[in-house]
Scaffold this motif. Structure first.
Motif, PDB file in Angstrom:
ATOM      1  N   SER A  81     -44.660  -0.090  14.933  1.00 50.65           N
ATOM      2  CA  SER A  81     -44.334  -1.346  15.644  1.00 50.65           C
ATOM      3  C   SER A  81     -44.053  -1.010  16.999  1.00 50.65           C
ATOM      4  O   SER A  81     -44.413  -1.558  18.081  1.00 50.65           O
ATOM      5  CB  SER A  81     -42.889  -1.907  14.983  1.00 50.65           C
ATOM      6  N   LEU A  82     -43.126   0.241  17.346  1.00 52.16           N
ATOM      7  CA  LEU A  82     -42.991   0.599  18.812  1.00 52.16           C
ATOM      8  C   LEU A  82     -44.507   0.941  19.302  1.00 52.16           C
ATOM      9  O   LEU A  82     -44.692   0.546  20.849  1.00 52.16           O
ATOM     10  CB  LEU A  82     -42.295   2.070  18.669  1.00 52.16           C
ATOM     11  N   VAL A  83     -45.327   1.603  18.741  1.00 52.23           N
ATOM     12  CA  VAL A  83     -46.707   1.589  19.426  1.00 52.23           C
ATOM     13  C   VAL A  83     -47.276   0.486  19.688  1.00 52.23           C
ATOM     14  O   VAL A  83     -47.945   0.365  20.878  1.00 52.23           O
ATOM     15  CB  VAL A  83     -47.562   2.768  18.419  1.00 52.23           C
ATOM     16  N   ILE A  84     -47.283  -0.430  18.794  1.00 51.97           N
ATOM     17  CA  ILE A  84     -47.898  -1.984  19.455  1.00 51.97           C
ATOM     18  C   ILE A  84     -47.412  -2.412  20.460  1.00 51.97           C
ATOM     19  O   ILE A  84     -48.142  -2.810  21.327  1.00 51.97           O
ATOM     20  CB  ILE A  84     -47.829  -2.882  18.074  1.00 51.97           C
ATOM     21  N   ILE A  89     -47.853  -3.303  26.447  1.00 51.06           N
ATOM     22  CA  ILE A  89     -47.352  -3.210  27.794  1.00 51.06           C
ATOM     23  C   ILE A  89     -48.193  -2.359  28.592  1.00 51.06           C
ATOM     24  O   ILE A  89     -48.600  -2.769  29.741  1.00 51.06           O
ATOM     25  CB  ILE A  89     -46.070  -2.233  27.905  1.00 51.06           C
ATOM     26  N   LEU A  90     -49.047  -1.451  28.136  1.00 48.54           N
ATOM     27  CA  LEU A  90     -50.015  -0.510  29.053  1.00 48.54           C
ATOM     28  C   LEU A  90     -51.193  -1.524  29.258  1.00 48.54           C
ATOM     29  O   LEU A  90     -51.552  -1.413  30.268  1.00 48.54           O
ATOM     30  CB  LEU A  90     -50.306   0.826  28.078  1.00 48.54           C
ATOM     31  N   GLN A  91     -51.686  -2.230  28.212  1.00 47.73           N
ATOM     32  CA  GLN A  91     -52.571  -3.220  28.497  1.00 47.73           C
ATOM     33  C   GLN A  91     -52.617  -4.145  29.548  1.00 47.73           C
ATOM     34  O   GLN A  91     -53.365  -4.299  30.377  1.00 47.73           O
ATOM     35  CB  GLN A  91     -52.987  -3.838  27.218  1.00 47.73           C
ATOM     36  N   ILE A  97     -56.008   2.564  33.086  1.00 51.68           N
ATOM     37  CA  ILE A  97     -55.581   3.817  32.186  1.00 51.68           C
ATOM     38  C   ILE A  97     -55.522   3.334  30.788  1.00 51.68           C
ATOM     39  O   ILE A  97     -56.244   4.283  30.154  1.00 51.68           O
ATOM     40  CB  ILE A  97     -54.418   4.037  32.741  1.00 51.68           C
ATOM     41  N   SER A  98     -55.136   2.008  30.439  1.00 53.50           N
ATOM     42  CA  SER A  98     -55.318   2.085  29.158  1.00 53.50           C
ATOM     43  C   SER A  98     -56.706   1.947  28.267  1.00 53.50           C
ATOM     44  O   SER A  98     -56.897   2.140  27.287  1.00 53.50           O
ATOM     45  CB  SER A  98     -54.718   0.373  28.781  1.00 53.50           C
ATOM     46  N   ARG A  99     -57.481   1.466  29.373  1.00 55.64           N
ATOM     47  CA  ARG A  99     -59.050   1.651  28.687  1.00 55.64           C
ATOM     48  C   ARG A  99     -59.603   2.872  28.664  1.00 55.64           C
ATOM     49  O   ARG A  99     -60.210   3.094  27.542  1.00 55.64           O
ATOM     50  CB  ARG A  99     -59.883   0.685  29.749  1.00 55.64           C
ATOM     51  N   SER A 100     -59.260   3.740  29.419  1.00 52.54           N
ATOM     52  CA  SER A 100     -59.586   5.279  29.223  1.00 52.54           C
ATOM     53  C   SER A 100     -58.986   5.928  28.086  1.00 52.54           C
ATOM     54  O   SER A 100     -59.521   6.824  27.614  1.00 52.54           O
ATOM     55  CB  SER A 100     -59.401   5.913  30.752  1.00 52.54           C
ATOM     56  N   LEU A 101     -57.680   5.473  27.882  1.00 52.99           N
ATOM     57  CA  LEU A 101     -56.939   5.946  26.924  1.00 52.99           C
ATOM     58  C   LEU A 101     -57.585   5.500  25.493  1.00 52.99           C
ATOM     59  O   LEU A 101     -57.206   6.188  24.443  1.00 52.99           O
ATOM     60  CB  LEU A 101     -55.493   5.750  26.930  1.00 52.99           C
ATOM     61  N   SER A 102     -58.104   4.338  25.487  1.00 52.79           N
ATOM     62  CA  SER A 102     -58.932   3.689  24.450  1.00 52.79           C
ATOM     63  C   SER A 102     -57.822   3.936  23.271  1.00 52.79           C
ATOM     64  O   SER A 102     -56.681   3.414  23.092  1.00 52.79           O
ATOM     65  CB  SER A 102     -60.089   4.474  23.930  1.00 52.79           C
TER      66      SER A 102
END
Lengths: 221, 204
Positions: A81-84, A89-91, A97-102
């Motif tokens: 849940s925390l990761v979601i 937030i990152l997206q 950066i979120s895209r390159s972290l995929s």
């Protein structure tokens, strides 16, 4: 009553003496994939430290109420849940950066480091020591990530955080980047070298040999 | 057919999970000291990936994807942000179920898996298989092939590393490289070798 937890030791031990990546062998999975540049390495470090700390505190708060048989699932659900939330937030705020972290941010869910620390420490300690331990391990993890990310970006692109440090030959400078640094094998070599360096400076971290080495025989002259 | 076969090969070798994508490294390094444990891990990975990726495809397409609830009159409902929790739940349940089934009907195979099966619930690579399936928009046959291919590639890599590390058991390594250090260097060299597969293309 348990002895007073030494907060400073709990915070600084995971930096070198009990580093999660180089000694405890935790959290390697997502550590190496994101180190092609310092920006992604930093984002990953911060995300993992935040998830680790929050989940350690949450699990520590409910530690006396989790039935032992389902504790792993409960911990995983909390971390997921925390990761979601972090992923959303990152997206929203760091889309590039979120895209390159995929998928590697989502993989913090099954990160051995997060589950390892909650299982080993947060389940048995009060929220404040658990939070300090989590921050310490997050810092240790971040140290390794930033070191490797820095070397890889510096020698693979001649830049740090996108700022050119060594001008590239194509751009009229003198530096021909080492292409290998942007590929997977370099992360393994760098991490192996880092482990070797750390264990040479702190020999108590070396592993005992599995079998006594065979006696050397001198070749007959 | 050739498209599925080339997907299998690319999942197994070009996008090798431990060596190219850095997935599943914790168990990869921990269980590669002996070829026997490496083999058990490889079999378990292939089995679990081959089952969970298609299963998660069904769950995702049926319940979570944007527009999946159109039959119930809610076409704008997009539950894809719940996919992480759903996939983890499915993986944990699958591993548990697989273990029970194997123990009941194929005890020899269950013994071969050993203790690795429950360990796979929290393996990064298993979850990554499902996440890649969503990310790349595979259909059902592709997700089956992708799951089996990724597991097969993982198995090949871990057995190779197990074989190499066994031969180093009597080697004169510097103290600092013993164990983890040399495992990383070996993995790096293997990764370098597998990088050559990036040039692999299906000849028509």
């Amino acid at each position: 009553m348990a002895a007073r937890v030494d907060f400073w030791a709990t915070l600084t031990d995971p930096l070198i003496r009990q580093n999660p990546v180089t000694l405890q062998i935790l959290g390697i999975c997502s550590a190496l994939a994101v180190t092609t540049s310092l920006a992604t390495a930093l984002t990953m470090s911060v995300s993992l430290t935040v998830v680790l700390t929050l989940s350690a505190v949450l699990i520590s708060l409910i530690r006396r109420h989790i039935p032992d048989s389902i504790r792993l699932i409960v911990q995983i659900i909390i971390v997921a849940s925390l990761v979601i939330v972090i992923d959303q937030i990152l997206q929203a705020y760091l889309a590039e950066i979120s895209r390159s972290l995929s998928i590697y941010v989502s993989l913090i869910t099954t990160n051995c480091l997060v589950l390892g620390r909650t299982e080993a420490y947060a389940r048995h300690h009060a929220p404040l020591p658990a939070a300090v331990d989590a921050i310490g391990n997050g810092l240790g993890y971040s140290l390794i990530l930033l070191l490797i990310g820095g070397v890889r970006e510096l020698f693979g692109r001649g830049a740090l955080f996108g700022w050119p440090v060594m001008p590239l030959a194509e751009a009229g400078g003198w530096f021909t980047p080492l292409g290998l640094m942007l590929l997977a094998p370099s992360a393994f070599f760098l991490l192996g070298g880092l482990v070797w360096a750390i264990r040479s400076l702190w020999p108590d971290q070396t592993e005992a040999p599995e079998h006594p080495p065979l006696p050397r025989t001198e070749p007959a002259e | 057919m050739t498209a599925l076969w080339s997907l299998f090969l690319s999942a197994a070798f070009v996008d090798n999970m431990p060596l190219t994508l850095f997935l599943g490294l914790c168990t990869f390094l921990a269980l590669s000291r002996r070829p026997e444990s490496a083999f058990g891990l490889g079999i378990a990975m292939t089995g679990v990936l081959g089952v969970t990726v298609p299963l998660n495809w069904l769950i995702y397409q049926g319940l979570l994807a944007p527009g999946a609830w159109a039959w119930a009159g809610q076409p704008e409902l997009d539950l894809s942000y719940l996919s992480l929790i759903a996939f983890i739940g499915v993986i944990a349940a699958t591993v548990q179920l697989l273990e029970m089934l194997l123990d009941r009907f194929f005890p020899a195979i269950h013994a071969a898996f050993g203790v690795f099966l429950p360990l796979l619930t929290v393996q990064c690579a298993i979850l990554a298989g499902s996440l890649f399936m969503v990310d790349r928009g595979y259909d059902f046959p592709q997700s089956v092939v992708f799951g089996l291919g990724s597991g097969f590639g993982f198995a090949v890599a871990v057995v190779m590393l197990g074989a190499i590390r066994t031969r180093l058991a009597y080697a004169h390594l510097p103290a600092g490289l013993r164990g983890l250090g040399i495992a990383f260097v070996l993995t790096g060299i293997m990764s370098l070798g597998f990088a050559s597969f990036a040039q692999m293309a299906m000849s028509q």
